[in-house]
Design a protein around this motif. Structure first.
Motif, PDB file in Angstrom:
ATOM      1  N   VAL A 106       0.833  -1.201   0.000  1.00 45.04           N
ATOM      2  CA  VAL A 106       0.000   0.000   0.000  1.00 45.04           C
ATOM      3  C   VAL A 106       0.870   1.254   0.000  1.00 45.04           C
ATOM      4  CG1 VAL A 106      -1.714   1.317   1.300  1.00 45.04           C
ATOM      5  CG2 VAL A 106      -1.919  -1.175   1.142  1.00 45.04           C
ATOM      6  N   ARG A 107       1.922   1.259   0.825  1.00 42.11           N
ATOM      7  CA  ARG A 107       2.830   2.409   0.863  1.00 42.11           C
ATOM      8  C   ARG A 107       3.506   2.611  -0.488  1.00 42.11           C
ATOM      9  NH1 ARG A 107       4.363   0.187   5.900  1.00 42.11           N
ATOM     10  NH2 ARG A 107       6.233  -0.679   4.925  1.00 42.11           N
ATOM     11  N   LEU A 108       3.912   1.505  -1.117  1.00 37.86           N
ATOM     12  CA  LEU A 108       4.588   1.604  -2.408  1.00 37.86           C
ATOM     13  C   LEU A 108       3.658   2.186  -3.462  1.00 37.86           C
ATOM     14  CD1 LEU A 108       6.959   1.052  -4.318  1.00 37.86           C
ATOM     15  CD2 LEU A 108       6.101  -1.284  -4.572  1.00 37.86           C
TER      16      LEU A 108
ATOM     17  N   ASN B 272       5.610 -16.449  -0.182  1.00 34.69           N
ATOM     18  CA  ASN B 272       5.458 -17.138  -1.467  1.00 34.69           C
ATOM     19  C   ASN B 272       4.082 -16.980  -2.091  1.00 34.69           C
ATOM     20  OD1 ASN B 272       8.018 -18.014  -0.918  1.00 34.69           O
ATOM     21  ND2 ASN B 272       7.513 -20.168  -0.750  1.00 34.69           N
ATOM     22  N   PHE B 273       3.071 -16.769  -1.268  1.00 37.58           N
ATOM     23  CA  PHE B 273       1.701 -16.712  -1.788  1.00 37.58           C
ATOM     24  C   PHE B 273       1.037 -15.353  -1.571  1.00 37.58           C
ATOM     25  CE2 PHE B 273      -2.899 -17.484  -0.693  1.00 37.58           C
ATOM     26  CZ  PHE B 273      -3.349 -17.521  -2.011  1.00 37.58           C
ATOM     27  N   TYR B 274       0.941 -14.917  -0.330  1.00 36.50           N
ATOM     28  CA  TYR B 274       0.206 -13.688  -0.057  1.00 36.50           C
ATOM     29  C   TYR B 274       0.842 -12.458  -0.695  1.00 36.50           C
ATOM     30  CZ  TYR B 274      -3.249 -15.742   3.041  1.00 36.50           C
ATOM     31  OH  TYR B 274      -4.298 -16.457   3.542  1.00 36.50           O
TER      32      TYR B 274
ATOM     33  N   ILE C 210       3.843   7.366 -11.394  1.00 37.78           N
ATOM     34  CA  ILE C 210       4.336   6.098 -11.928  1.00 37.78           C
ATOM     35  C   ILE C 210       3.335   4.983 -11.626  1.00 37.78           C
ATOM     36  CG2 ILE C 210       6.165   4.357 -11.790  1.00 37.78           C
ATOM     37  CD1 ILE C 210       8.034   6.605 -10.830  1.00 37.78           C
ATOM     38  N   MET C 211       3.073   4.131 -12.626  1.00 34.00           N
ATOM     39  CA  MET C 211       2.261   2.950 -12.411  1.00 34.00           C
ATOM     40  C   MET C 211       2.831   1.823 -13.286  1.00 34.00           C
ATOM     41  SD  MET C 211      -0.054   1.516 -10.715  1.00 34.00           S
ATOM     42  CE  MET C 211      -0.434   3.053  -9.838  1.00 34.00           C
TER      43      MET C 211
ATOM     44  N   ALA D 269      -1.591  -8.058  -6.514  1.00 29.84           N
ATOM     45  CA  ALA D 269      -2.745  -7.966  -7.408  1.00 29.84           C
ATOM     46  C   ALA D 269      -3.844  -7.095  -6.808  1.00 29.84           C
ATOM     47  CB  ALA D 269      -3.282  -9.371  -7.691  1.00 29.84           C
ATOM     48  N   GLU D 270      -4.102  -7.274  -5.524  1.00 28.88           N
ATOM     49  CA  GLU D 270      -5.169  -6.523  -4.862  1.00 28.88           C
ATOM     50  C   GLU D 270      -4.879  -5.026  -4.860  1.00 28.88           C
ATOM     51  OE1 GLU D 270      -7.263  -6.095  -0.431  1.00 28.88           O
ATOM     52  OE2 GLU D 270      -5.710  -7.606  -0.776  1.00 28.88           O
ATOM     53  N   VAL D 271      -3.636  -4.674  -4.545  1.00 28.15           N
ATOM     54  CA  VAL D 271      -3.277  -3.265  -4.397  1.00 28.15           C
ATOM     55  C   VAL D 271      -3.054  -2.577  -5.737  1.00 28.15           C
ATOM     56  CG1 VAL D 271      -1.525  -1.685  -3.473  1.00 28.15           C
ATOM     57  CG2 VAL D 271      -2.303  -3.626  -2.091  1.00 28.15           C
ATOM     58  N   PHE D 272      -2.396  -3.267  -6.668  1.00 29.82           N
ATOM     59  CA  PHE D 272      -1.967  -2.598  -7.902  1.00 29.82           C
ATOM     60  C   PHE D 272      -2.847  -2.822  -9.119  1.00 29.82           C
ATOM     61  CE2 PHE D 272       2.085  -1.842  -5.792  1.00 29.82           C
ATOM     62  CZ  PHE D 272       2.479  -0.636  -6.356  1.00 29.82           C
TER      63      PHE D 272
END
Length: 264
Positions: free
Chosen positions: A64-66, A106-108, A75-76, A114-117
């Motif tokens: 989220v911070r990133l 490895n997973f989350y 930038i995206m 994906a969720e954030v970006f």
């Protein structure tokens, strides 16, 4: 954006993308000394196109911070390669602490990416994508790797379902590398003492080249490395007897290196 960028496959991916294809790359890792080592190996032109961020990819707050930081800079990313990973030592399942941490990395980490970006990526660019680096362990689980196999199986299922949901709108792919000569494995004392790395491992730069080919062809599923293909074949043809056969081979020829893993 490439996670796990400071070493191994991630490092080699960054170098190829920067130096051969002249794209801008954001490397993500936790070890700044290793990241600076990567920078030192780049050409001057590549250095201009490379930046890095340091945070634990297994924690959503870092993602989220990133995103906030990048948006403020205009930038995206158009592509995220979720390559960061951890490989615990070979051992029998004894509790959830190791599995929890392994799943986070490895997973989350891929779920958070994906969720954030993904929504912002789709809004900002016409062609965007995510490539998740799973493992041959997702195709053929190996004794003594409960945490690792579980995390990579979860990543496989998540990636395939996400790909179906996104359809043609977003490229979502998964690669399944076999044993690779990276810190993920070479720092595992059991593997180095057994000599398995020297016998089976693909050099990290060769594996990175294979992964770049997958990206260029926009392939959604690729098994990479001879050992990975053999494991996939065995598990597909004989999902019970085949995996048990691999277990018995490990027990017969490597019992001294996998002490305590097998149930007598």
């Amino acid at each position: 954006m490439v996670t796990g960028a400071s070493s191994g496959i991630g490092k080699e991916l960054c170098k190829i993308l920067l130096e051969k294809y002249a794209v801008k790359v954001i490397g993500v890792g936790r070890d700044e000394m290793k990241m600076l080592s990567l920078v030192a190996e780049l050409t001057e032109t590549a250095k201009e196109n490379f930046t890095y961020r340091l945070f634990d990819v297994g924690e959503k707050e870092g993602w989220v911070r990133l995103k906030t930081e990048l948006e403020e800079s205009g930038i995206m990313p158009t592509l995220i390669v979720n390559n960061a990973g951890m490989f615990p030592r070979f051992s029998r399942f004894e509790g959830d602490e190791v599995i929890t941490k392994t799943l986070q990395v490895n997973f989350y980490s891929a779920v958070y990416a994906a969720e954030v970006f993904l929504p912002s990526m789709k809004a900002a660019n016409k062609e965007v994508g995510i490539l998740n680096v799973s493992s041959s362990a997702a195709l053929c689980p190996v004794v003594g790797t409960t945490a690792y196999s579980a995390s990579k199986c979860a990543l496989k299922g998540f990636t395939q379902a996400l790909s179906l949901e996104q359809g043609k709108a977003v490229y979502v792919g998964a690669v399944f590398p076999g044993t690779t000569a990276t810190g993920l494995f070479t720092q595992n004392e059991t593997l180095t003492k057994s000599g398995m790395i020297e016998k089976l491992a693909t050099p990290s730069y060769k594996m990175a080249k294979k992964i770049v080919k997958v990206l260029l062809r926009r392939k959604k599923y690729a098994v990479l490395g001879l050992d990975a293909k053999l494991m996939n074949f065995v598990a597909t043809v004989a999902p019970v007897k085949g995996t048990r056969m691999i277990r018995n081979i490990m027990k017969k020829f490597g019992a001294a290196y996998f002490n305590g893993v097998f149930d007598e």
